[in-house]
Design a protein around this motif. Structure first.
Motif: not given
Length: 277
Positions: A154-174
């Motif tokens: 089973f191939i777990l294809d992790w899409d990094v670009q879609k998985s990192i979400v900026a938390a507004g303009s706080s320079n924090k990431y989810n």
């Protein structure tokens, strides 16, 4: 006489241990082999480090409950993984396990809190906030009948670009993982290599963007230092795929009507990027 009995008992014990060890690593009439491989659809980051604290599965032998996969040899929980390394054919074998035949329903990827990000142009390590739901486990539907005597990857294809979400303009990431699951029993692969030539000289062939699509779904990767790329776990059947290779300052390469066969790597050969005149 007593010492002879001791030796006989010891010999029987060693035999039984060896027999048990053999049965744990051999597919038989009641078991199947299951591998989990992790790959990455790349994003615009230098590093994306995730902490995997457990990988669980739910099968027909374990109705309503969860069991842990054993990690592959040399790996232990918690497991730190830099997802940006898993491109251009690189993959991480998470587990290679013999398990009872039957329905494999779901797997659950449990993450810790030590997840970090390094952004291009800023080599400072940024903490990735991980929602509590992800720490309790991201459920991935498998719904595959494991037939005795067969092996499944089973191939777990992790899409990094879609998985990192900026938390507004706080320079924090989810970190909100987006992972697709494909299996090699009904999928194939597409490979190739890219060269770019300027004034008859081959120049840097690394980090060239490659996009594959069936008109609905998209897969992305980048080339390694040798210009090679590989898409794994691509569904086969009647789907026809289109490929696009792009780099700023060079003409776009487009290939159409690429077919995929089960268990086969379709090699597209060497593709040349030409500079825009």
């Amino acid at each position: 006489m007593l010492s002879r009995k001791i030796y006989l008992i010891l010999g029987l014990f060693i035999f039984l241990v060896g027999l048990q060890s053999c049965s744990n690593n051999t597919v038989n009439n009641d078991t199947a082999r299951v591998q989990l491989k992790l790959i990455d659809a790349p994003g615009d980051y230098l590093e994306v480090n995730v902490e995997i604290v457990d990988i669980l599965f739910n099968d027909s032998e374990n109705e309503g409950g969860w069991k842990s996969f054993e990690l592959s040899e040399g790996k232990t929980y918690p497991l730190m993984v830099d997802l940006t390394k898993l491109i251009a054919g690189n993959s991480l074998l998470l587990t290679d396990q013999i398990m009872p035949a039957g329905m494999l329903k779901q797997i659950r990827l449990v993450l810790g809190e030590n997840n970090t990000l390094v952004i291009d142009g800023n080599e400072n390590v940024v903490h990735l906030d991980t929602p509590s739901a992800m720490q309790s486990g991201l459920k991935l539907n498998i719904d595959t009948e494991l037939e005795a005597g067969f092996s499944y990857t089973f191939i777990l294809d992790w899409d990094v670009q879609k998985s990192i979400v900026a938390a507004g303009s706080s320079n924090k990431y989810n970190l909100k993982p987006v992972i697709k699951v494909n299996t090699e029993v009904n999928s194939g692969a597409i490979s190739g290599s890219v060269i770019q030539v300027v004034d008859n000289d081959e120049i840097d062939q690394q980090d060239i963007s490659v996009l594959l699509t069936d008109g609905v779904n998209e897969w992305t990767t980048i080339t390694n230092e040798e210009g090679k790329f590989l898409f794994q776990g691509i569904p086969s059947g009647n789907d026809i795929y289109d490929l696009k290779i792009e780099r700023e300052g060079f003409e776009t390469i487009e290939l159409n009507n690429i077919s995929v066969e089960v268990g086969v790597i379709t090699d597209l050969g060497v593709l040349e990027l030409k500079i825009i005149e």
